[in-house]
Design an enzyme around this catalytic site. Structure first.
Site, PDB file in Angstrom:
ATOM      1  N   ARG A 118       0.978  -1.462   0.245  1.00 15.54           N
ATOM      2  CA  ARG A 118      -0.311  -0.041   0.031  1.00 15.54           C
ATOM      3  C   ARG A 118       1.008   1.612  -0.438  1.00 15.54           C
ATOM      4  NH1 ARG A 118      -3.213  -2.715   4.163  1.00 15.54           N
ATOM      5  NH2 ARG A 118      -4.419  -3.996   2.716  1.00 15.54           N
ATOM      6  N   LYS A 140       2.313  11.266 -10.610  1.00 13.21           N
ATOM      7  CA  LYS A 140       1.806  10.894 -12.111  1.00 13.21           C
ATOM      8  C   LYS A 140       2.555   9.297 -11.955  1.00 13.21           C
ATOM      9  CE  LYS A 140      -1.326  14.116 -13.985  1.00 13.21           C
ATOM     10  NZ  LYS A 140      -1.715  14.382 -15.051  1.00 13.21           N
ATOM     11  N   GLU A 182       8.397  18.528 -24.774  1.00  8.02           N
ATOM     12  CA  GLU A 182       7.783  19.385 -23.636  1.00  8.02           C
ATOM     13  C   GLU A 182       8.669  20.125 -22.591  1.00  8.02           C
ATOM     14  OE1 GLU A 182       5.421  17.462 -21.826  1.00  8.02           O
ATOM     15  OE2 GLU A 182       6.082  15.020 -22.661  1.00  8.02           O
ATOM     16  N   LYS A 224       7.154  23.326 -13.350  1.00  8.77           N
ATOM     17  CA  LYS A 224       6.271  22.021 -12.888  1.00  8.77           C
ATOM     18  C   LYS A 224       6.413  21.798 -12.144  1.00  8.77           C
ATOM     19  CE  LYS A 224       5.146  17.087 -13.598  1.00  8.77           C
ATOM     20  NZ  LYS A 224       5.295  16.060 -14.407  1.00  8.77           N
ATOM     21  N   GLU A 234      -4.518  17.673  -9.660  1.00  8.83           N
ATOM     22  CA  GLU A 234      -4.804  17.813 -11.010  1.00  8.83           C
ATOM     23  C   GLU A 234      -6.408  17.589 -11.101  1.00  8.83           C
ATOM     24  OE1 GLU A 234      -3.287  16.534 -15.042  1.00  8.83           O
ATOM     25  OE2 GLU A 234      -5.052  15.789 -15.476  1.00  8.83           O
ATOM     26  N   ARG A 238      -2.965  21.705 -13.297  1.00  9.68           N
ATOM     27  CA  ARG A 238      -2.330  20.651 -13.470  1.00  9.68           C
ATOM     28  C   ARG A 238      -3.171  19.914 -14.608  1.00  9.68           C
ATOM     29  NH1 ARG A 238       0.796  15.524 -10.263  1.00  9.68           N
ATOM     30  NH2 ARG A 238       2.139  15.259 -11.879  1.00  9.68           N
ATOM     31  N   ASN A 242      -1.169  19.381 -19.957  1.00 16.39           N
ATOM     32  CA  ASN A 242      -1.346  18.285 -20.465  1.00 16.39           C
ATOM     33  C   ASN A 242      -1.506  18.315 -22.072  1.00 16.39           C
ATOM     34  OD1 ASN A 242      -1.776  15.181 -19.092  1.00 16.39           O
ATOM     35  ND2 ASN A 242      -3.369  16.707 -18.498  1.00 16.39           N
ATOM     36  N   HIS A 245      -1.567  16.298 -25.301  1.00 19.43           N
ATOM     37  CA  HIS A 245      -1.506  15.451 -24.824  1.00 19.43           C
ATOM     38  C   HIS A 245      -2.371  14.314 -24.893  1.00 19.43           C
ATOM     39  CE1 HIS A 245       1.975  16.178 -22.819  1.00 19.43           C
ATOM     40  NE2 HIS A 245       2.490  14.951 -21.680  1.00 19.43           N
ATOM     41  N   HIS A 249      -1.834  10.694 -26.604  1.00 14.76           N
ATOM     42  CA  HIS A 249      -1.781   9.739 -26.670  1.00 14.76           C
ATOM     43  C   HIS A 249      -3.004   9.018 -27.177  1.00 14.76           C
ATOM     44  CE1 HIS A 249      -1.507  10.623 -21.552  1.00 14.76           C
ATOM     45  NE2 HIS A 249      -0.171  11.309 -22.720  1.00 14.76           N
ATOM     46  N   HIS A 262       6.472   9.224 -27.311  1.00 13.07           N
ATOM     47  CA  HIS A 262       5.400   9.810 -26.089  1.00 13.07           C
ATOM     48  C   HIS A 262       5.848  11.761 -26.546  1.00 13.07           C
ATOM     49  CE1 HIS A 262       3.375  11.666 -23.227  1.00 13.07           C
ATOM     50  NE2 HIS A 262       3.930  12.627 -22.478  1.00 13.07           N
TER      51      HIS A 262
END
Ligand code: NAD
Ligand code: GLY
Length: 362
Positions: A118, A140, A182, A224, A234, A238, A242, A245, A249, A262
């Site tokens: 956990r 993330k 990026e 960042k 997010e 935040r 993206n 993205h 993606h 990517h």
């Protein structure tokens, strides 16, 4: 060495950027106080840097897992292998996982750290430009499914990010350029002056000029860290990270995670977001053209790869994590330096943008 912190209320962790940080065994051990350490790396990175990092943890119960390289390995199956390796090590709750590699290793290690018992600590040792400026910072973590990117994951912050910039010496040019996409994203979404600086410095950046690269990394990490500190999970700002993205993606997934890398997919996605913004009369066409020109000067693709079907890309976009109540929520912009969240974008307009990009570009 440059240093900054990600501040998360009562919690914080350092980002250190500089040459030779992997040689600092004391610093590495400070962030791994327990008995067990597991290092994850990939087959391209390990031959260069693994022995050095392993030697830093000589006094620990240590296990190492070296995976094949590439996005296709960021899977639930590989995640399972990491869990089994941790079980074989007998890793207890005071274990520390070490991510030595690019964003693929970083995301997978972070997700494993989030799940083992956990949640245990992990340290990011990013070795790609992309990982140094983006994926190692902010917590993330995820793996991909065939159905889409990063669909299984968790927010789980590292205890430290130590970016040894001397590792960039072995990074292939294609991966350097992917990282620069990026970097440009930070300018495009919120810092016009940084965007201008990048467009004026494409040559030194591509030539890996130390000063230019160090400035690009530090400025990107400052953006960042600031955004993550203000919006860890997010719920608002935040989302701007993206930019490009949702399109990117979809392209990556449609290509089975074996086509554009990517950063390249994000480059194409940012151009599409800028084109759609112009199409919706939200932003000047000239800014979209300038973005495409700067990405082109950085050696990045700005076109949808040939053979991809706009309808299928749109279907992929419907599975994006930002969407709510079946509506497409996209990051678009009002021009360079002014990204914004648009909550309910008309699918017909998105399809038109995808179709015209496919027609124009392929
Ligand atoms: P990557 O991890 O696949 O690394 C790119 C390639 O470079 C790989 O082949 C790798 O083996 C090789 N490599 C890495 N470092 C090297 C070095 N120093 N010398 C020689 N070869 C080296 O890809 P990436 O671009 O670093 O990361 C992309 C991943 O990051 C994607 O999965 C993306 O979804 C994820 N990402 C996550 C976040 C986040 O916030 N968590 C943000 C951006 C991207
Ligand atoms: N790379 C997107 C984010 O960290 O939010």
């Amino acid at each position: 060495m440059r240093a900054l912190n990600v501040e998360l209320g009562q919690r914080r962790y350092p980002i250190r950027i500089g040459q030779g940080l992997l040689h600092d065994a004391d610093a590495l051990n400070r962030f791994a106080p327990g008995r067990h350490v597991m290092i994850l790396s990939d087959a391209n990175v390990a031959p260069y840097y693994l022995a050095l990092v392993e030697s830093a943890f000589a006094g620990k119960q240590l296990a190492t897992l070296v995976l094949p390289a590439g996005e296709q390995e960021k899977t639930l199956a590989r995640f399972g292998e990491v869990m089994s390796a941790l079980a074989a090590l007998g890793a207890s709750r005071d274990a520390t996982l070490i991510a030595l590699g690019g964003g693929v290793i970083g995301d997978l290690t972070g997700f494993a750290a989030a799940c083992w018992m956990r949640g245990v600590r992990f340290v990011q040792l990013p070795t790609t430009l992309l990982a140094m400026v983006d994926s190692s910072v902010g917590g993330k973590t995820a793996v991909d499914l065939p159905e889409g990117k990063n669909l299984v994951g968790a927010f789980h912050q590292p205890v430290a990010v130590l970016a040894d910039t001397s590792t960039l010496a072995t990074l292939p040019n294609r991966e350097l350029r992917a990282g620069l996409a990026e970097v440009l994203k930070y300018g495009a979404l919120g810092d016009r002056a940084f965007f201008d600086w990048i467009s004026e410095n494409t040559e030194p950046l591509l030539a890996r000029d130390d000063e230019a690269i160090a400035y690009a990394i530090a400025t990107s990490c400052t953006h960042k860290a600031g955004i993550v500190s203000r919006d860890e999970t997010e719920t608002g700002e935040r989302m701007l990270l993206n930019l490009g993205h949702t399109f990117g993606h979809a392209i990556e997934a449609e290509q089975g995670f074996g086509g554009l890398v990517h950063g390249e997919a994000v480059a194409v996605g940012m151009v599409l977001a800028a084109q759609l913004s112009a199409q919706l009369d939200m932003a000047p066409q000239g800014d979209a053209d300038r973005l495409a020109k700067t990405l082109g000067a950085l050696g990045l693709p700005t076109r949808i790869p040939e053979g991809l079907d706009p309808q299928r890309l749109l279907a992929r976009m419907r599975l994006d994590k930002k969407n709510v109540s079946g509506k497409l929520r996209l990051i678009l912009w009002r021009g360079i330096g002014h990204a914004c969240v648009v909550p309910d974008v008309d699918e017909a307009e998105v399809l038109r943008a995808l179709q015209s990009a496919t027609k124009t570009f392929s």
